[in-house]
Design an enzyme around this catalytic site. Structure first.
Site, short mmCIF file in Angstrom:
data_model
loop_
_atom_site.label_atom_id
_atom_site.label_comp_id
_atom_site.label_asym_id
_atom_site.label_seq_id
_atom_site.Cartn_x
_atom_site.Cartn_y
_atom_site.Cartn_z
N LYS A 84 0.84 -1.21 0.00
CA LYS A 84 0.00 0.00 0.00
C LYS A 84 0.87 1.26 0.00
CE LYS A 84 -0.27 -0.22 5.04
NZ LYS A 84 -1.07 -0.68 6.19
N ARG A 122 -10.38 0.51 15.74
CA ARG A 122 -10.32 1.37 14.57
C ARG A 122 -11.40 0.88 13.62
NH1 ARG A 122 -4.53 1.90 11.64
NH2 ARG A 122 -5.21 -0.15 10.94
N TYR A 169 18.43 29.35 7.58
CA TYR A 169 17.29 30.16 8.05
C TYR A 169 17.30 30.31 9.56
CZ TYR A 169 15.07 29.93 3.43
OH TYR A 169 14.79 30.05 2.10
N MET A 212 14.01 23.79 1.76
CA MET A 212 13.23 23.01 0.78
C MET A 212 14.14 22.17 -0.12
SD MET A 212 10.43 24.28 -2.00
CE MET A 212 9.33 25.05 -0.84
C1 LIG Z 1 -0.32 -1.68 6.85
C2 LIG Z 1 -0.93 -2.93 7.37
C3 LIG Z 1 -0.15 -4.08 7.58
C4 LIG Z 1 1.35 -4.08 7.47
O1 LIG Z 1 1.90 -3.57 8.67
P1 LIG Z 1 3.49 -3.49 8.92
O2 LIG Z 1 3.60 -2.92 10.29
O3 LIG Z 1 4.02 -2.56 7.89
O4 LIG Z 1 4.01 -4.86 8.78
C5 LIG Z 1 -0.82 -5.24 7.94
N1 LIG Z 1 -2.15 -5.27 8.11
C6 LIG Z 1 -2.91 -4.17 7.97
C7 LIG Z 1 -4.38 -4.26 8.20
C8 LIG Z 1 -2.33 -2.96 7.59
O5 LIG Z 1 -3.09 -1.88 7.47
#
Ligand SMILES: *Cc1c(COP(=O)(O)O)cnc(C)c1O
Length: 357
Positions: A34, A129, A251, A299
């Site tokens: 993802k 959640r 800065y 930046m």
């Molecule tokens: C992002 C996610 C994972 C992976 O988690 P990591 O800590 O990166 O291994 C697994 N399950 C769900 C539901 C997630 O949202």
């Protein structure tokens, strides 16, 4: 020379880390890709892992990019469908959906599915959640059993605190899942949970961060776990100069030279995803030596103290994190996590891919 800011991707390290995850897993191992594979490039990562049992993404849009890119393994959508149209799209793309809310079942009634959709039923075992509680789940299971176009594939949950060695939450979540029998196998572990002992058999694990070579555990480094960094963020020195004692740099001038100093300027900044709140003294690898970051991150530039590194010159190689400095070191000193730093690398940073071992 074009802007020297780039990232180097090492796919053999990705495959090494995937093999590590699989060795820890009880069953299948879906690679979590993802958010553009935590900044590494989603499709490129998926293509670099032909051995993966499947992939997990956040949303149907991400799954579509993988299918359009030619990925044929199972793909799990972790947030499931947002509306009826997404149920249909998931069906057409032949991807698996998490089911975490009653609203998604209502949407499903509006969708015309011309083949069955595989569903991962999400249980809220304590993270609070998303997901159904044990009180709600029997009604959902009954609806699933009645719907011939929905195939219950796994019962899934997500751990809130598997990264903390002494947290009682992990055990409590496992007990919650063990407190009843389920009509499908379980889908449990993120990266951190793969390193914990699990009394329940996990038919599909979902590691993310460990695949990219960052540590999922608070108490152990990636190197200690045998994980190898996939991404190195690199640039070069574009200027060096002397700053007299007492002068400020950058800065606000809030770093001041305590003695006559030699300063280097590196072509990277928050416009590339380097964290703006990085503290003075943060390690920067410059041509084989660790030098301290000084001054505020701009930046397009950062400044480093080269007083103790007379060999460093314009054009010297710089690594911000990766092979020589763990992203976990940078993240903890910047009071964030590796995940955020990796996700925030911007498109301005060029990508170089290393496929050979
Ligand atoms: C992002 C996610 C994972 C992976 O988690 P990591 O800590 O990166 O291994 C697994 N399950 C769900 C539901 C997630 O949202």
């Amino acid at each position: 020379m074009t802007r020297p800011t780039h990232l180097v991707l090492n796919w053999s390290n990705l495959r090494h880390n995937y093999a590590q995850a699989r060795a820890l897993a009880d069953g299948k191992t879906y690679a979590v890709v993802k958010a553009n594979a935590y900044g590494h490039g989603m499709l490129a990562c998926a293509k670099a892992l032909p051995e993966a049992d499947g992939f997990a993404v956040a949303c149907v849009d991400e799954a579509q990019l993988l299918r359009e890119g030619g990925i044929t393994q199972p793909i799990l959508v972790l947030q499931g469908a947002y509306d009826a149209g997404e149920w249909q799209k998931a069906c057409e793309l032949n991807v698996q959906l998490v089911l975490h809310h009653e609203k998604q079942l209502q949407d499903r009634q509006q969708a015309k599915l011309n083949q069955p959709v595989q569903v991962f039923l999400k249980i809220n075992s304590g993270m609070n959640r998303v997901g159904f509680t044990l009180d709600q789940v029997d009604a959902v299971l009954a609806q699933l059993a009645e719907d011939s176009q929905l195939q219950l594939q796994t019962v899934m949950t997500h751990f809130s605190s598997a990264d903390e060695p002494d947290s009682p939450a992990f055990g409590a979540q496992l007990s919650y899942m063990a407190s009843r029998a389920w009509p499908a196998p379980l889908c449990l572990s993120n990266s951190a949970a793969l390193y914990r002992s699990r009394p329940l058999k996990d038919s599909i694990s979902r590691p993310g961060i460990m695949l990219y070579g960052a540590s999922p555990l608070l108490e152990k480094s990636a190197a200690e776990l045998g994980l190898k960094p996939v991404l190195s963020l690199r640039s070069k020195l574009i200027s060096t100069h002397l700053v007299p004692k007492g002068e400020g740099v950058g800065y606000g001038g809030d770093w001041r030279a305590a003695k006559d100093s030699r300063i280097g300027v590196v072509a990277i900044g928050y416009g590339d995803g380097y964290p703006r709140h990085a503290p003075h003294g943060l390690p920067v690898w410059v041509a084989g030596k660790i030098c301290p970051l000084i001054g505020r991150v701009s930046m397009d530039m950062i400044t480093v103290d080269l007083t103790d590194h007379p060999d460093a010159q314009i054009g010297s190689e710089v690594e911000l994190w990766g092979e020589h400095i763990s992203v976990d070191t940078i993240a903890s000193q910047c009071r964030t996590i590796s995940y955020e730093l990796l996700c925030k690398i911007t498109p301005r940073v060029k990508r170089l891919e290393h496929t050979q071992a």
